[in-house]
Design a protein around this motif. Structure first.
Motif, mmCIF file in Angstrom:
data_model
loop_
_atom_site.group_PDB
_atom_site.id
_atom_site.type_symbol
_atom_site.label_atom_id
_atom_site.label_comp_id
_atom_site.label_asym_id
_atom_site.label_seq_id
_atom_site.Cartn_x
_atom_site.Cartn_y
_atom_site.Cartn_z
ATOM 1 N N LEU A 1 -72.124 -78.074 -43.377
ATOM 2 C CA LEU A 1 -72.007 -78.597 -42.019
ATOM 3 C C LEU A 1 -71.472 -77.534 -41.058
ATOM 4 O O LEU A 1 -71.881 -77.480 -39.899
ATOM 5 C CB LEU A 1 -71.126 -79.847 -42.011
ATOM 6 N N SER A 2 -70.549 -76.687 -41.545
ATOM 7 C CA SER A 2 -70.062 -75.603 -40.678
ATOM 8 C C SER A 2 -71.211 -74.690 -40.282
ATOM 9 O O SER A 2 -71.304 -74.251 -39.137
ATOM 10 C CB SER A 2 -69.005 -74.760 -41.404
ATOM 11 N N ALA A 3 -72.095 -74.429 -41.240
ATOM 12 C CA ALA A 3 -73.207 -73.504 -40.961
ATOM 13 C C ALA A 3 -74.168 -74.089 -39.932
ATOM 14 O O ALA A 3 -74.579 -73.399 -38.990
ATOM 15 C CB ALA A 3 -73.945 -73.186 -42.265
ATOM 16 N N VAL A 4 -74.526 -75.381 -40.085
ATOM 17 C CA VAL A 4 -75.478 -75.933 -39.113
ATOM 18 C C VAL A 4 -74.815 -76.141 -37.752
ATOM 19 O O VAL A 4 -75.469 -76.031 -36.709
ATOM 20 C CB VAL A 4 -76.174 -77.233 -39.599
ATOM 21 N N LYS A 5 -73.508 -76.412 -37.764
ATOM 22 C CA LYS A 5 -72.813 -76.536 -36.474
ATOM 23 C C LYS A 5 -72.869 -75.208 -35.720
ATOM 24 O O LYS A 5 -73.214 -75.163 -34.530
ATOM 25 C CB LYS A 5 -71.363 -76.961 -36.692
ATOM 26 N N ALA A 6 -72.512 -74.127 -36.402
ATOM 27 C CA ALA A 6 -72.510 -72.816 -35.737
ATOM 28 C C ALA A 6 -73.908 -72.477 -35.227
ATOM 29 O O ALA A 6 -74.088 -72.031 -34.087
ATOM 30 C CB ALA A 6 -72.010 -71.751 -36.702
ATOM 31 N N ALA A 7 -74.908 -72.713 -36.063
ATOM 32 C CA ALA A 7 -76.281 -72.367 -35.671
ATOM 33 C C ALA A 7 -76.763 -73.246 -34.528
ATOM 34 O O ALA A 7 -77.333 -72.760 -33.540
ATOM 35 C CB ALA A 7 -77.205 -72.522 -36.884
ATOM 36 N N GLY A 8 -76.533 -74.561 -34.654
ATOM 37 C CA GLY A 8 -77.037 -75.495 -33.642
ATOM 38 C C GLY A 8 -76.434 -75.229 -32.277
ATOM 39 O O GLY A 8 -77.143 -75.198 -31.260
ATOM 40 N N PHE B 1 -67.372 -82.073 -37.272
ATOM 41 C CA PHE B 1 -67.449 -81.707 -38.702
ATOM 42 C C PHE B 1 -66.191 -80.995 -39.193
ATOM 43 O O PHE B 1 -66.111 -80.632 -40.367
ATOM 44 C CB PHE B 1 -68.668 -80.819 -39.017
ATOM 45 N N ARG B 2 -65.202 -80.764 -38.307
ATOM 46 C CA ARG B 2 -64.034 -79.999 -38.760
ATOM 47 C C ARG B 2 -63.209 -80.852 -39.719
ATOM 48 O O ARG B 2 -63.152 -82.064 -39.593
ATOM 49 C CB ARG B 2 -63.171 -79.581 -37.578
ATOM 50 N N GLY B 3 -62.583 -80.189 -40.669
ATOM 51 C CA GLY B 3 -61.718 -80.895 -41.598
ATOM 52 C C GLY B 3 -62.463 -81.475 -42.780
ATOM 53 O O GLY B 3 -61.851 -82.030 -43.688
ATOM 54 N N ASP C 1 -69.973 -91.874 -48.269
ATOM 55 C CA ASP C 1 -68.622 -91.472 -48.686
ATOM 56 C C ASP C 1 -68.093 -90.316 -47.849
ATOM 57 O O ASP C 1 -66.992 -89.821 -48.100
ATOM 58 C CB ASP C 1 -68.626 -91.052 -50.166
ATOM 59 N N HIS C 2 -68.882 -89.860 -46.903
ATOM 60 C CA HIS C 2 -68.478 -88.713 -46.089
ATOM 61 C C HIS C 2 -68.262 -89.149 -44.644
ATOM 62 O O HIS C 2 -69.090 -89.861 -44.072
ATOM 63 C CB HIS C 2 -69.562 -87.637 -46.166
ATOM 64 N N ARG C 3 -67.128 -88.755 -44.059
ATOM 65 C CA ARG C 3 -66.833 -89.088 -42.661
ATOM 66 C C ARG C 3 -66.499 -87.813 -41.911
ATOM 67 O O ARG C 3 -65.902 -86.901 -42.476
ATOM 68 C CB ARG C 3 -65.644 -90.051 -42.584
ATOM 69 N N ALA D 1 -78.752 -79.437 -47.664
ATOM 70 C CA ALA D 1 -77.380 -79.812 -48.052
ATOM 71 C C ALA D 1 -76.685 -80.538 -46.906
ATOM 72 O O ALA D 1 -75.983 -81.546 -47.112
ATOM 73 C CB ALA D 1 -76.604 -78.550 -48.449
ATOM 74 N N ALA D 2 -76.882 -80.066 -45.692
ATOM 75 C CA ALA D 2 -76.265 -80.727 -44.524
ATOM 76 C C ALA D 2 -76.838 -82.131 -44.342
ATOM 77 O O ALA D 2 -76.108 -83.086 -44.078
ATOM 78 C CB ALA D 2 -76.488 -79.883 -43.274
ATOM 79 N N ARG D 3 -78.148 -82.274 -44.509
ATOM 80 C CA ARG D 3 -78.776 -83.603 -44.358
ATOM 81 C C ARG D 3 -78.196 -84.594 -45.359
ATOM 82 O O ARG D 3 -77.949 -85.749 -45.052
ATOM 83 C CB ARG D 3 -80.298 -83.520 -44.544
ATOM 84 N N ARG D 4 -77.977 -84.112 -46.600
ATOM 85 C CA ARG D 4 -77.418 -85.024 -47.630
ATOM 86 C C ARG D 4 -76.037 -85.512 -47.199
ATOM 87 O O ARG D 4 -75.712 -86.688 -47.325
ATOM 88 C CB ARG D 4 -77.326 -84.298 -48.984
ATOM 89 N N LEU D 5 -75.214 -84.617 -46.679
ATOM 90 C CA LEU D 5 -73.861 -85.013 -46.262
ATOM 91 C C LEU D 5 -73.906 -86.016 -45.116
ATOM 92 O O LEU D 5 -73.110 -86.958 -45.062
ATOM 93 C CB LEU D 5 -73.074 -83.773 -45.824
#
Ligand SMILES: C[S@@+](CC[C@H](N)C(=O)[O-])C[C@H]1O[C@@H](n2cnc3c(N)ncnc32)[C@H](O)[C@@H]1O
Length: 273
Positions: free
Chosen positions: A162-169, A154-156, A250-252, A241-245
């Motif tokens: 996504l940063s929040a769920v990455k840190a938590a997960g 999710f970086r970049g 359009d998001h990679r 919000a993370a699920r939508r992304l």
């Protein structure tokens, strides 16, 4: 559902009985199988090889090994949970319900042992497991292990959700014994355990929202979301919000780095492999 499986005091973060676990594992195969098969091709897997696939998941790599090693070969698919491996019986694969931390293995029975995304879940038991796997390899046989480093995930993308769920997960996963140094730790383990000719490389995928590959990340989030909420790490709005992304074409984003590490068991190779 969504419990931590515990055996012999070590937790495996995913629950094999979660109703979406098969889909999560299948999406994982879509991301990583092609690179794994490239490595297996380069190792020279061929007719007559005896192969053990540990932590076989849904079994795609065991199936490939069976096709490649042919009727003169032997392939064993071993996992704590064998429910997803039944289809392999028709391909001549032996399926073992097997805990790699404690169950015995036959001595010097295999030319190749492969394990993907398994060792990094085993906590401090990893060295003992690798020594046991070494005992099951013939002299000169290959141990091929693959584990991930989540640094680039999710970086970049500059998406806070996504940063929040990455840190938590990954916090939850580390607390369940997950080693996020992945293949870096595998290199050290193989060297400590006496393997020779240890080589490693890494690969990263670019994942498009809403794709078959993206489903792996979506289900990772859905599996861990109840624990993220319960620990107060991410709330409903952040998870939505993370699920939508993750579903947005359009998001990679970048995957984890998958490190592939291969070593040979020392001693005289008896058949010229
Ligand atoms: C993250 S999944 C990876 C599955 C497969 N290797 C792949 O990459 O597609 C980890 C697998 O290892 C299995 N597993 C976890 N702990 C294990 C253990 N102690 N012994 C054997 N299998 C185990 C799980 O049941 C699961 O199928």
């Amino acid at each position: 559902m969504n419990d931590v499986s515990v055996s012999e005091g070590v937790a495996y973060v995913y629950d094999s009985d979660w109703q979406l676990e098969t889909r999560r594992l299948l999406a994982n195969q879509v991301i990583w199988d092609a690179g794994t098969i490239d490595h297996l091709e380069r190792l020279g897997v061929r007719d007559g090889w005896r192969c053990l696939e540990v932590g076989a998941g849904c079994g795609s790599i065991a199936g490939w090994l069976a096709d490649r090693s042919g009727p003169g070969g032997r392939v064993v698919a071993a996992d704590l949970s064998t429910e997803r491996l039944g289809w392999l019986a028709g391909r001549g694969v032996e399926v073992w319900r097997h805990d790699v931390r404690s169950d015995p293995l036959p001595a010097e029975a295999f030319d190749l042992i492969h394990a993907r995304m398994l060792l990094q879940h085993l906590g401090e038991g990893r060295d003992a497991v690798v020594r046991r796997l070494a005992g099951a390899l013939r002299p000169g046989g290959f141990l091929y292990v693959e584990d991930t480093d989540p640094s680039p995930v999710f970086r970049g993308t500059a998406k806070d959700a996504l940063s929040a769920v990455k840190a938590a997960g990954y916090q939850i996963m580390r607390e369940a014994g997950f080693d996020d140094r992945g293949g870096q730790s595998d290199i050290e383990t193989l060297l400590r355990c006496g393997f020779s000719d240890v080589v490693a490389d890494g690969r990263v995928a670019v994942i498009r929202g809403g794709s078959a590959e993206a489903e792996n990340y979506l289900l990772w989030l859905d599996y861990l979301a109840p624990r993220m909420r319960a620990a107060g790490l991410v709330g409903d709005a952040g998870i939505a919000a993370a699920r939508r992304l993750l579903q947005d074409p359009d998001h990679r984003w970048l995957s984890q780095v998958m490190l592939s590490v291969v070593g040979r068991k020392g001693g005289r190779a008896d058949d010229g492999h």
